[in-house]
Scaffold this active site. Sequence first.
Site, PDB file in Angstrom:
ATOM      1  N   GLU A  39       1.016  -1.189  -0.147  1.00  0.00           N
ATOM      2  CA  GLU A  39      -0.170   0.039  -0.030  1.00  0.00           C
ATOM      3  C   GLU A  39       0.913   1.206  -0.034  1.00  0.00           C
ATOM      4  O   GLU A  39       2.203   1.050   0.461  1.00  0.00           O
ATOM      5  CB  GLU A  39      -0.805  -0.012   1.231  1.00  0.00           C
ATOM      6  CG  GLU A  39      -2.337  -0.120   0.839  1.00  0.00           C
ATOM      7  CD  GLU A  39      -2.957   0.607   0.092  1.00  0.00           C
ATOM      8  OE1 GLU A  39      -2.331   1.718  -0.518  1.00  0.00           O
ATOM      9  OE2 GLU A  39      -4.274   0.591  -0.490  1.00  0.00           O
ATOM     10  N   LYS A  46      -2.928  -0.065   7.349  1.00  0.00           N
ATOM     11  CA  LYS A  46      -4.086  -0.772   6.828  1.00  0.00           C
ATOM     12  C   LYS A  46      -3.540  -1.892   6.352  1.00  0.00           C
ATOM     13  O   LYS A  46      -4.156  -2.974   6.887  1.00  0.00           O
ATOM     14  CB  LYS A  46      -4.822   0.043   5.836  1.00  0.00           C
ATOM     15  CG  LYS A  46      -6.324  -0.772   5.629  1.00  0.00           C
ATOM     16  CD  LYS A  46      -6.947  -0.022   4.575  1.00  0.00           C
ATOM     17  CE  LYS A  46      -8.241  -0.867   4.126  1.00  0.00           C
ATOM     18  NZ  LYS A  46      -8.127  -2.106   3.779  1.00  0.00           N
ATOM     19  N   PRO A 127      -9.478   1.785 -16.324  1.00  0.00           N
ATOM     20  CA  PRO A 127     -10.092   0.922 -17.062  1.00  0.00           C
ATOM     21  C   PRO A 127      -9.058  -0.143 -17.582  1.00  0.00           C
ATOM     22  O   PRO A 127      -7.914   0.161 -18.040  1.00  0.00           O
ATOM     23  CB  PRO A 127     -10.178   1.995 -18.530  1.00  0.00           C
ATOM     24  CG  PRO A 127      -9.219   2.887 -18.258  1.00  0.00           C
ATOM     25  CD  PRO A 127      -8.940   3.088 -16.882  1.00  0.00           C
ATOM     26  N   SER A 155     -18.312 -11.965 -18.014  1.00  0.00           N
ATOM     27  CA  SER A 155     -18.658 -13.141 -18.651  1.00  0.00           C
ATOM     28  C   SER A 155     -19.488 -14.138 -17.530  1.00  0.00           C
ATOM     29  O   SER A 155     -20.311 -14.991 -17.588  1.00  0.00           O
ATOM     30  CB  SER A 155     -17.524 -14.057 -19.145  1.00  0.00           C
ATOM     31  OG  SER A 155     -17.115 -13.291 -20.321  1.00  0.00           O
ATOM     32  N   HIS A 181     -13.881  -4.323 -21.308  1.00  0.00           N
ATOM     33  CA  HIS A 181     -14.328  -4.328 -19.915  1.00  0.00           C
ATOM     34  C   HIS A 181     -15.122  -2.865 -19.751  1.00  0.00           C
ATOM     35  O   HIS A 181     -14.496  -2.335 -19.204  1.00  0.00           O
ATOM     36  CB  HIS A 181     -13.536  -4.828 -18.836  1.00  0.00           C
ATOM     37  CG  HIS A 181     -13.971  -4.825 -17.569  1.00  0.00           C
ATOM     38  ND1 HIS A 181     -15.228  -5.717 -17.184  1.00  0.00           N
ATOM     39  CD2 HIS A 181     -13.725  -4.122 -16.173  1.00  0.00           C
ATOM     40  CE1 HIS A 181     -15.355  -5.283 -15.971  1.00  0.00           C
ATOM     41  NE2 HIS A 181     -14.690  -4.458 -15.398  1.00  0.00           N
TER      42      HIS A 181
END
Length: 328
Positions: A39, A46, A127, A155, A181
């Site tokens: 991270e 976290k 994306p 799918s 996608h």
Amino acid sequence: MTATKLHKKVILVGDGAVGSSYAFALVNQGIAQELGIIEIPQLFEKAVGDALDLSHALPFTSPKKIYAAKYEDCADADLVVITAGAPQKPGETRLDLVGKNLAINKSIVTQVVESGFNGIFLVAANPVDVLTYSTWKFSGFPKERVIGSGTSLDSARFRQALAEKLNVDARSVHAYIMGEHGDSEFAVWSHANIAGVNLEEFLKDKENVQEAELVELFEGVRDAAYTIINKKGATYYGIAVALARITKAILDDENAVLPLSVFQEGQYGVNNIFIGQPAIVGAHGIVRPVNIPLNDAEQQKMKASADELQAIIDEAWKNPEFQEASKN
């Protein structure tokens, strides 16, 4: 990675909703023997907390080393999974995220490669088709070792929607979403089948199912992310399990056929981008794409989807920063 390797190591970059759900899926399913979670510095604690929390599930599943990782820990990893990125907000398309997430992706990929990493990249940040392309460009890796989650989740949504409509087990539904996608994806109706029976033939015994209902069904699949985001803020469970499935196929050298974001070299008349189509995937990444014969209408949709992605990539790569960082 060799198929006989016993200790399999995954590094996850991004411990948000998708990343942490993916980590939980790996633990639940007993996938891999080592999981490191990276991270940004301000969220490092976290990652420490999630690693500790996940480790408490191990007595119920299987042994695994889980820890908050640094980029140098990527050096001997088999797989680096990238879920980090700016989240998709209500009203945003996945393609709206391009500018923000390309810069994030460049930073991540550069640091992973600098560690000496020589495994496989699996990209899930959106994306996804564009960021799979940028991961390939920024890494200089062979195209076979850069994979996007592609239309794996789409799918699965399609199969589940058909299963509910037809009252059959989704595992007996064989159907693909291909293309981006995102908004330009399309259903490959011509090859959808139930246990080997072509969907059109299967529907002859289902007189109450009309064509308009199937169109509506697909639209629900295509727009599912928007529906979920508007209701709960984000999607993460479905994609997490999809990523776990892809991970297992790679680490166990399954040579499984999954719908992924795959490099195009002329199949469907498309070149030099990554886009969703079925492919065989195993320990060395993409073995080869599986080029389903499309009918004319489907072929046109594939080309239109590819053209949309190409336009986004062309515009993004006008940025000198991205041009200079490209190794492929």
